[in-house]
Design a protein around this motif. Sequence first.
Motif, PDB file in Angstrom:
ATOM      1  N   VAL A 101      11.318 115.515  33.517  1.00 32.94           N
ATOM      2  CA  VAL A 101      11.208 116.535  32.464  1.00 32.94           C
ATOM      3  C   VAL A 101      11.155 117.877  33.177  1.00 32.94           C
ATOM      4  O   VAL A 101      10.109 118.307  33.654  1.00 32.94           O
ATOM      5  N   VAL A 107      11.744 117.168  27.171  1.00 29.49           N
ATOM      6  CA  VAL A 107      12.591 115.972  27.158  1.00 29.49           C
ATOM      7  C   VAL A 107      13.134 115.725  28.560  1.00 29.49           C
ATOM      8  O   VAL A 107      13.210 116.635  29.387  1.00 29.49           O
ATOM      9  N   ILE A 108      13.518 114.481  28.820  1.00 25.44           N
ATOM     10  CA  ILE A 108      14.097 114.129  30.107  1.00 25.44           C
ATOM     11  C   ILE A 108      15.462 114.786  30.245  1.00 25.44           C
ATOM     12  O   ILE A 108      16.241 114.835  29.280  1.00 25.44           O
ATOM     13  N   GLU A 129      20.084 118.030  29.174  1.00 23.08           N
ATOM     14  CA  GLU A 129      19.000 117.310  28.510  1.00 23.08           C
ATOM     15  C   GLU A 129      19.672 116.097  27.876  1.00 23.08           C
ATOM     16  O   GLU A 129      20.593 116.235  27.080  1.00 23.08           O
ATOM     17  N   ASN A 134      15.890 109.478  27.130  1.00 22.81           N
ATOM     18  CA  ASN A 134      14.769 109.702  26.218  1.00 22.81           C
ATOM     19  C   ASN A 134      14.613 108.558  25.220  1.00 22.81           C
ATOM     20  O   ASN A 134      13.503 108.139  24.911  1.00 22.81           O
ATOM     21  N   LEU A 167       7.660 112.235  21.539  1.00 26.67           N
ATOM     22  CA  LEU A 167       8.996 112.150  22.118  1.00 26.67           C
ATOM     23  C   LEU A 167      10.054 111.951  21.032  1.00 26.67           C
ATOM     24  O   LEU A 167      11.138 112.555  21.089  1.00 26.67           O
ATOM     25  N   ARG A 170      10.870 115.186  19.491  1.00 22.73           N
ATOM     26  CA  ARG A 170      11.672 116.013  20.399  1.00 22.73           C
ATOM     27  C   ARG A 170      13.117 115.535  20.444  1.00 22.73           C
ATOM     28  O   ARG A 170      14.043 116.347  20.543  1.00 22.73           O
ATOM     29  N   ILE A 171      13.327 114.223  20.393  1.00 19.98           N
ATOM     30  CA  ILE A 171      14.689 113.688  20.334  1.00 19.98           C
ATOM     31  C   ILE A 171      15.410 114.226  19.097  1.00 19.98           C
ATOM     32  O   ILE A 171      16.568 114.665  19.168  1.00 19.98           O
TER      33      ILE A 171
END
Length: 259
Positions: A101, A107-108, A129, A134, A167, A170-171
């Motif tokens: 992150v 996010v990853i 990103e 994710n 998460l 955020r996705i």
Amino acid sequence: MCSSDLTHYFWDTFFHNLGFIGWRNDLAVDGFRLLFRNLDSEGKVPQFICSTWARPGSTQSALLGWGVRLLLQAGVNDQDFVKEAAAALEANSRWWLRHRVRNEHGVIDCEDPFEVWDDTPRLDEGPIEIIDQNVFLAIQMEVLAELLSMLGREQEGRSWLDERCVLIERIKQRFYSATDLCFFDRNRRTGAFVQVRTPASFLPLLLPEFSTLAQEMIQRHLLNPAAFFGDVPFPDRKSTRLNSSHANISYAVFCLKKK
């Protein structure tokens, strides 16, 4: 589980285990234990395990949780395996959050194509990103919570489910384009959507929070001749801006149809 040069690949382990599970669960468990026992001190799974130890800084997609779920569904639930799997998934999940992150959105992201798909055009314009890592981590967090519950550690499991909820939101915020009815990676530098349709665009549909989008997305993007089918149904050239990634899109659609 290994290629001819005795190299044990992280990603390939999961495809091998699709064949082993339900037939030789013991071999599937061995494959996972080899990965569990080669995590580094911070929880990273090496991209592959071999004598030369090439690319030691790289990993591959966060598939440990998905693979462990398949084993649980096949009836592998002895306490020793559950304990070892829970420890590995917890360490690995923390590694992803700590080391991949690298943006202000939580996010990853991805800089190395070998950590995702070797020949993907998704990174043509720089680090992204990334959708799939994710999604896989969200699945892994849910499986980890299940394992912790099996061990009587429900409160720790709930904490991971809380992290998963964050998460998931955020996705949705970073990758879903309501205008296009599709999920896209984002360019890490500019924040713009990377308008390339790949299997990753459909992976969020494997999460129950997004399953209601499945029918309309498949209809618009996969069953529409103007959008997907053509003279070459699985193009793999960067100029097309549609990448099959070794036809993995077929497997993504197969999973969605099963749901």
